[in-house]
Design a protein around this motif. Structure first.
Motif, short mmCIF file in Angstrom:
data_model
loop_
_atom_site.label_atom_id
_atom_site.label_comp_id
_atom_site.label_asym_id
_atom_site.label_seq_id
_atom_site.Cartn_x
_atom_site.Cartn_y
_atom_site.Cartn_z
N LEU A 1 0.80 -1.38 0.23
CA LEU A 1 0.02 0.01 -0.10
C LEU A 1 0.82 1.15 -0.06
CD1 LEU A 1 -2.77 -0.97 2.60
CD2 LEU A 1 -3.04 -0.94 -0.04
N GLY A 2 2.18 0.99 0.06
CA GLY A 2 2.95 2.39 0.30
C GLY A 2 3.00 3.08 1.38
N VAL A 3 2.58 2.43 2.54
CA VAL A 3 2.38 3.20 3.86
C VAL A 3 3.93 3.71 3.99
CG1 VAL A 3 1.90 3.27 6.27
CG2 VAL A 3 0.38 2.20 4.42
N ALA A 4 4.24 4.83 4.25
CA ALA A 4 5.72 5.32 4.92
C ALA A 4 6.11 4.59 6.14
CB ALA A 4 5.73 6.59 4.61
N PRO A 5 7.39 3.99 6.01
CA PRO A 5 7.86 3.69 7.28
C PRO A 5 7.74 4.55 8.53
CG PRO A 5 9.17 3.11 5.63
CD PRO A 5 8.34 3.93 5.13
N THR A 6 7.91 6.05 8.15
CA THR A 6 7.81 7.24 9.11
C THR A 6 6.63 7.20 10.02
OG1 THR A 6 7.52 8.67 7.28
CG2 THR A 6 9.81 8.40 7.88
N ILE A 7 5.60 6.95 9.01
CA ILE A 7 4.23 7.07 9.60
C ILE A 7 3.97 5.85 10.65
CG2 ILE A 7 1.65 6.33 9.21
CD1 ILE A 7 2.23 7.96 6.56
N LEU A 8 4.47 4.62 10.24
CA LEU A 8 4.21 3.58 11.28
C LEU A 8 5.25 3.97 12.48
CD1 LEU A 8 4.50 0.86 8.43
CD2 LEU A 8 2.48 1.39 9.80
N ALA A 9 6.54 4.42 12.28
CA ALA A 9 7.28 4.69 13.18
C ALA A 9 6.77 5.65 14.13
CB ALA A 9 8.45 5.10 12.62
N ALA A 10 6.03 6.87 13.63
CA ALA A 10 5.83 7.85 14.68
C ALA A 10 4.29 7.67 15.12
CB ALA A 10 5.67 8.94 13.60
N ALA A 11 3.38 7.00 14.31
CA ALA A 11 1.80 7.08 14.80
C ALA A 11 1.57 5.70 14.94
CB ALA A 11 0.97 7.84 13.71
N GLY A 12 2.23 4.74 14.34
CA GLY A 12 1.92 3.35 14.63
C GLY A 12 0.82 2.76 13.43
N ALA A 13 0.45 1.49 13.24
CA ALA A 13 -0.62 0.97 12.47
C ALA A 13 -1.85 1.27 12.72
CB ALA A 13 -0.10 -0.43 12.15
N VAL A 14 -2.37 1.56 13.79
CA VAL A 14 -3.54 1.88 14.43
C VAL A 14 -3.67 3.39 14.80
CG1 VAL A 14 -5.35 1.27 15.88
CG2 VAL A 14 -3.92 -0.58 15.30
N SER A 15 -3.86 4.10 13.65
CA SER A 15 -3.73 5.59 13.46
C SER A 15 -4.45 6.04 12.14
CB SER A 15 -2.29 6.13 13.57
OG SER A 15 -1.64 5.79 12.36
N GLN A 16 -4.53 7.56 12.54
CA GLN A 16 -5.22 8.17 11.37
C GLN A 16 -4.25 8.48 10.16
OE1 GLN A 16 -6.31 12.29 12.26
NE2 GLN A 16 -7.29 12.48 10.20
N PRO A 17 -2.96 8.58 10.37
CA PRO A 17 -2.26 8.73 9.19
C PRO A 17 -2.00 7.35 8.30
CG PRO A 17 -1.14 9.76 11.06
CD PRO A 17 -2.45 9.02 11.70
N CYS A 18 -1.90 6.25 9.21
CA CYS A 18 -1.91 4.95 8.54
C CYS A 18 -3.01 4.51 7.81
CB CYS A 18 -1.49 3.93 9.68
SG CYS A 18 -1.14 2.16 8.71
N ALA A 19 -4.31 4.59 8.49
CA ALA A 19 -5.45 4.51 7.59
C ALA A 19 -5.78 5.19 6.35
CB ALA A 19 -6.55 4.56 8.65
N GLU A 20 -5.20 6.56 6.45
CA GLU A 20 -5.16 7.40 5.22
C GLU A 20 -4.47 6.91 4.41
OE1 GLU A 20 -5.21 11.46 6.68
OE2 GLU A 20 -7.18 11.21 7.38
N ALA A 21 -3.14 6.61 4.61
CA ALA A 21 -2.30 6.04 3.63
C ALA A 21 -2.48 4.72 3.15
CB ALA A 21 -0.81 5.99 4.41
N MET A 22 -3.29 3.88 3.96
CA MET A 22 -3.75 2.70 3.44
C MET A 22 -4.66 2.88 2.29
SD MET A 22 -4.00 0.43 6.85
CE MET A 22 -4.94 -0.97 6.17
N ALA A 23 -5.90 3.51 2.67
CA ALA A 23 -7.05 4.25 1.54
C ALA A 23 -6.36 4.69 0.25
CB ALA A 23 -7.85 5.02 2.34
N GLU A 24 -5.27 5.79 0.52
CA GLU A 24 -4.85 6.23 -0.54
C GLU A 24 -3.99 5.18 -1.47
OE1 GLU A 24 -5.05 9.43 -2.35
OE2 GLU A 24 -6.77 9.67 -1.14
N GLY A 25 -3.14 4.22 -0.70
CA GLY A 25 -2.28 3.53 -1.29
C GLY A 25 -3.18 2.51 -1.97
N ALA A 26 -4.18 2.03 -1.71
CA ALA A 26 -5.01 1.23 -2.22
C ALA A 26 -5.89 1.67 -3.54
CB ALA A 26 -6.29 0.50 -1.31
N ARG A 27 -6.22 2.84 -3.50
CA ARG A 27 -6.72 3.56 -4.74
C ARG A 27 -5.83 3.90 -5.75
NH1 ARG A 27 -9.14 7.65 -7.08
NH2 ARG A 27 -8.27 9.20 -5.90
N GLY A 28 -4.89 4.06 -5.38
CA GLY A 28 -3.71 4.37 -6.40
C GLY A 28 -3.87 5.31 -7.28
#
Length: 171
Positions: free
Chosen positions: A73-100
């Motif tokens: 999904l292209g979630v940036a490692p910095t998002i996961l390091a800073a906010a974790g997988a259960v977070s707004q930035p991660c969910a948004e990156a997942m949605a954007e990455g999926a839609r491409g």
């Protein structure tokens, strides 16, 4: 953070929301992509249980690990390091990455803590982040705290994901 609609049966919520989602996707000639973590592909399963889903369903990605979120999904490692997988930035990156970035695709992303372990004071069991990405619309997301055991949290997540998508498609 809101508490999910627990007044109605989740199966009824899923069925009602799915009807609206299907109608809107077919009408607009769009297809759905699911990016799921804690639901383990359950949203995609509910969608593909419907005969004719190939008209409006594109794919489902189960990205349970952080590595999968990054690779698929292209979630940036910095998002996961800073906010974790259960977070707004991660969910948004997942949605954007999926839609491409495709103008004929919508996506829903689900990431949360279904339990029974894994929760903390900041991120308790039952916390689930949702994000929806639609063509030419603003990305939207929200957290929900779902009550119950693992099964109830996961089922409630499926219902909320589809409810949220139906609301956004109808807007």
């Amino acid at each position: 953070m809101t508490t999910a609609d627990t007044g109605r049966d989740p199966a009824e919520r899923i069925a009602a929301a799915l009807e609206l989602v299907i109608d809107e996707l077919v009408r607009r000639d769009w297809a759905l992509i699911c990016a799921e973590s804690c639901t383990g592909g359950w949203v995609a399963k509910v969608c593909t249980d419907r005969a004719g889903s190939s008209r409006w369903f594109d794919r489902g990605l189960v990205t349970y690990s952080n590595e999968a979120k990054q690779e698929l999904l292209g979630v940036a490692p910095t998002i996961l390091a800073a906010a974790g997988a259960v977070s707004q930035p991660c969910a948004e990156a997942m949605a954007e990455g999926a839609r491409g970035g495709r103008d004929d695709r919508v996506s829903v992303a689900v990431t949360g803590i279904a339990g029974p372990d894994g929760g903390s004071a900041e991120k308790p069991v039952g916390l689930v982040w949702f994000a929806w990405a639609l063509p030419q619309q603003t990305l939207s997301s929200e957290p929900v705290h779902l009550p119950g055991d693992r099964e109830a949290i996961r089922l409630g997540s499926v219902a909320h994901a589809l409810d949220g998508l139906a609301r956004r498609l109808a807007a």
